[in-house]
Design a protein around this motif. Sequence first.
Motif, PDB file in Angstrom:
ATOM      1  N   PHE A 226     -25.476   2.215 218.984  1.00  0.00           N
ATOM      2  CA  PHE A 226     -25.252   0.786 218.784  1.00  0.00           C
ATOM      3  C   PHE A 226     -24.153   0.274 219.721  1.00  0.00           C
ATOM      4  CE2 PHE A 226     -27.728   1.910 215.123  1.00  0.00           C
ATOM      5  CZ  PHE A 226     -28.491   0.782 214.896  1.00  0.00           C
ATOM      6  N   TYR A 227     -23.667  -0.912 219.448  1.00  0.00           N
ATOM      7  CA  TYR A 227     -22.848  -1.656 220.419  1.00  0.00           C
ATOM      8  C   TYR A 227     -21.977  -2.596 219.619  1.00  0.00           C
ATOM      9  CZ  TYR A 227     -22.640  -4.132 225.053  1.00  0.00           C
ATOM     10  OH  TYR A 227     -22.289  -4.684 226.266  1.00  0.00           O
TER      11      TYR A 227
ATOM     12  N   ASN B  79     -27.012 -13.010 221.247  1.00  0.00           N
ATOM     13  CA  ASN B  79     -27.457 -12.398 219.997  1.00  0.00           C
ATOM     14  C   ASN B  79     -26.362 -11.566 219.315  1.00  0.00           C
ATOM     15  OD1 ASN B  79     -27.379 -10.309 221.848  1.00  0.00           O
ATOM     16  ND2 ASN B  79     -29.596 -10.013 221.936  1.00  0.00           N
TER      17      ASN B  79
ATOM     18  N   HIS C  33     -25.089 -11.967 215.801  1.00  0.00           N
ATOM     19  CA  HIS C  33     -26.147 -12.053 214.789  1.00  0.00           C
ATOM     20  C   HIS C  33     -26.836 -10.722 214.517  1.00  0.00           C
ATOM     21  CE1 HIS C  33     -25.969 -16.454 214.909  1.00  0.00           C
ATOM     22  NE2 HIS C  33     -25.878 -16.350 216.216  1.00  0.00           N
ATOM     23  N   ILE C  34     -26.927  -9.879 215.542  1.00  0.00           N
ATOM     24  CA  ILE C  34     -27.687  -8.623 215.448  1.00  0.00           C
ATOM     25  C   ILE C  34     -26.779  -7.442 215.753  1.00  0.00           C
ATOM     26  CG2 ILE C  34     -29.485  -7.218 216.531  1.00  0.00           C
ATOM     27  CD1 ILE C  34     -31.080  -9.472 217.219  1.00  0.00           C
TER      28      ILE C  34
ATOM     29  N   ILE D 146     -26.752  -4.892 217.787  1.00  0.00           N
ATOM     30  CA  ILE D 146     -27.563  -4.462 218.925  1.00  0.00           C
ATOM     31  C   ILE D 146     -27.532  -2.946 219.039  1.00  0.00           C
ATOM     32  CG2 ILE D 146     -27.700  -4.473 221.452  1.00  0.00           C
ATOM     33  CD1 ILE D 146     -26.822  -7.306 221.442  1.00  0.00           C
ATOM     34  N   GLY D 147     -28.694  -2.363 219.268  1.00  0.00           N
ATOM     35  CA  GLY D 147     -28.775  -0.919 219.447  1.00  0.00           C
ATOM     36  C   GLY D 147     -29.935  -0.562 220.343  1.00  0.00           C
ATOM     37  N   TYR D 148     -29.946   0.686 220.766  1.00  0.00           N
ATOM     38  CA  TYR D 148     -31.068   1.198 221.556  1.00  0.00           C
ATOM     39  C   TYR D 148     -31.241   2.663 221.183  1.00  0.00           C
ATOM     40  CZ  TYR D 148     -27.486   3.426 224.373  1.00  0.00           C
ATOM     41  OH  TYR D 148     -26.427   4.205 224.762  1.00  0.00           O
TER      42      TYR D 148
ATOM     43  N   HIS E 168     -30.479  -2.821 209.769  1.00  0.00           N
ATOM     44  CA  HIS E 168     -31.179  -3.487 210.873  1.00  0.00           C
ATOM     45  C   HIS E 168     -32.207  -2.548 211.509  1.00  0.00           C
ATOM     46  CE1 HIS E 168     -32.052  -6.211 214.087  1.00  0.00           C
ATOM     47  NE2 HIS E 168     -31.750  -5.287 214.986  1.00  0.00           N
ATOM     48  N   HIS E 169     -31.849  -1.285 211.648  1.00  0.00           N
ATOM     49  CA  HIS E 169     -32.730  -0.292 212.274  1.00  0.00           C
ATOM     50  C   HIS E 169     -34.060  -0.181 211.519  1.00  0.00           C
ATOM     51  CE1 HIS E 169     -33.755   3.062 214.751  1.00  0.00           C
ATOM     52  NE2 HIS E 169     -32.562   3.553 214.920  1.00  0.00           N
TER      53      HIS E 169
END
Lengths: 408, 408
Positions: B124-125, B148, B151-152, B154-156, B323-324
């Motif tokens: 994540f970030y 974003n 709000h989110i 963020i991940g990859y 979220h994931h």
Amino acid sequence: MGYLKSWVESANSPETDFPLNNLPYGVFSTSGTAPRCGVAIGDMILDVQAAEAAGLTGTGGLLGQGAWNPLMAAGPATWAAFRRTLTDLLSEGAAGRETLADMLHPMDSATLHLPITVAEYTDFYASKSHATNVGTMFRGPENALPPNWLHIPIGYNGRASTVVVSGTDIRRPNGQTRAPDADVPSFGPSRRLDIELEMGAIVGTPSKMGEPITTAQAQDMIFGYVLLNDWSARDLQAWEYQPLGPFQAKAFATSISPWIVTRAALAPFAVDTPPREKELLPYLSEDFPGNYDLHLSVEMNGHVVSRTNMRELYYSAAQQLTHHASSGCAMRTGDLLGSGTISGPTPDSYGSLLEMTWGGKNPISLPGGEQRTFIEDGDTLTLAGHAQGDGYRIGFGRCTGTILPARI
Amino acid sequence: MGYLKSWVESANSPETDFPLNNLPYGVFSTSGTAPRCGVAIGDMILDVQAAEAAGLTGTGGLLGQGAWNPLMAAGPATWAAFRRTLTDLLSEGAAGRETLADMLHPMDSATLHLPITVAEYTDFYASKSHATNVGTMFRGPENALPPNWLHIPIGYNGRASTVVVSGTDIRRPNGQTRAPDADVPSFGPSRRLDIELEMGAIVGTPSKMGEPITTAQAQDMIFGYVLLNDWSARDLQAWEYQPLGPFQAKAFATSISPWIVTRAALAPFAVDTPPREKELLPYLSEDFPGNYDLHLSVEMNGHVVSRTNMRELYYSAAQQLTHHASSGCAMRTGDLLGSGTISGPTPDSYGSLLEMTWGGKNPISLPGGEQRTFIEDGDTLTLAGHAQGDGYRIGFGRCTGTILPARI
């Protein structure tokens, strides 16, 4: 090698995907039995776990675990020997047919399962038409093809836990999206649900951490190919993908065909990748035809909406795998490498609805007057693919999925 | 719960990372033995596989497989019961010390292994300072924090095959880079090799495909935390990451600490995430303190170059996990979720060299007059972390790695 005839009569039809020249690998079950390794031949499945137990395959226990991974890990010499044995056993005029006949099961009464335990899933981006189309829509025509695209087989890691076999229903995902005129995002069902027509390469033998591989080594590591549908939620993707790439937009499902077609079966259809537009760095050069002449199609609710060919891919699976390991990344038995969406140059050869409808602006027409931009609940999407030989075809079967409504 | 004393004397030192209040889980071997599950107590490791075999743990075979995954899959009630049993067995004045004493091994003569079989690895970030710093360097101050980001989470998806235990040497990766003044890329060793100081959350119990989870459910699924170093090749990353995110720049290695510190051990140090700057969508709200007050540091060749705290994370692991799974992505026992680089607001609290040296412009000084922008061959990088209790600390041990020269 020409067309081979089998004592399994249905394998000799020019329409079957599964002649003796093919012998693709899957996992099946019949009522009340555990999933086990099988080989498609005509409209039948040969139970090779039973054949191994009867001492007919020379595979010493590799086929008894309900997935092809142990045989995959055993390497190309074992793959070749097993294929020779299978070909001998199923050839017209072979001895011992009576024993084997008891191990044949009608495909239409079998349940098909994931053929492998997927270790990790990586998705590439190797069709120039697709990258150009999507780039144009997401970033404008000036920035369509990223500057690295002609140099690197661009890829990203996907999610292995949601790779499912053809026939599995797909639940429409929920997620964050932001409407063009909105200040803040909202959460709900994706309204731009899409497919991506891809081929999946399956890594058979592993590589070690810290040890890059050549394209020739990479080619030897590839066990075979499947059809792959990289389901995508375009509205989620547009909002989430900067700066770290697609995440939940692709995480909910990836469907693969139940049959792994081996490199050996595809060898007569090998072709070079398209001419290089920029010279590749030496580590990516390959001195063999690394791509395949495979006819591919997309059907929506039984109606063909696109036809393309695997030849459109600018990078071969061996080049992708070589790049994947170039940093020292260890590759594993069971890794699945999606090719990226395969689009041809014209709208009737695009590999995603995003492209076919140009971002939803140009609906496609279905029989009965229906139109679609993106996928609606209840729609069934099907990929199919085959190589055309002289009087026979090497087919992948079908990769299909039906969309269920989102959970509220 | 206050400070607990153990009959293992070294566990009662205020300097140990591993008092009775901690009881972190690892996998160890001693000369000539197979890796097996162990629990750190002071400067000793309790062989819980042996303890289970002696009928002392009530875990019915979950600890006999050389990884914690089976116990993780058994769920929170089993985790709590096992922790209570361990606490009783190791408490000052406990009966049965003689039996258990034979199962204690000095930590400094043991080899530590990966504590879990990593299913999939996601990064994540979640530190706003880090995202802002990197965004400023990569895209300019106007586009630093992506729209974003607030709000989110963020991940990859990252690569699980190269997650290694602390102490594993790391081979400098080769890869494609393009110099600022060059037309075409070149291939060779990374010249901007970096660390990322992160925490890793380990998923204990799985979720099902197509079934999202709440933040409360996500919190219950988390088994514990490790230190995590997301080694990064910044020059590879800059060239490859558009449009699909980091790939080979992060694929060559991720190091984790050998000891999993449980949520139960960290519970007294739970804190809220920072105040929201934008209201979160309801699916991400959490009504419990999801973050932890953990003191973290980075050492280069034994010299501390940064100190920060896990509190800097804007999103909790429970929010990231929620979220994931929000799209229907199935989460698995053994999934590893990196928090993202944890940077504080000032250069001495940044979690990467990229930030500390501001893209290599401001070298950091080491004792003896040495300077560094990025990591040189032979350098050893170490992460450490602990929560500070009243007279005791809950420590993670150290997460270390030494850089070997690139393969030519």
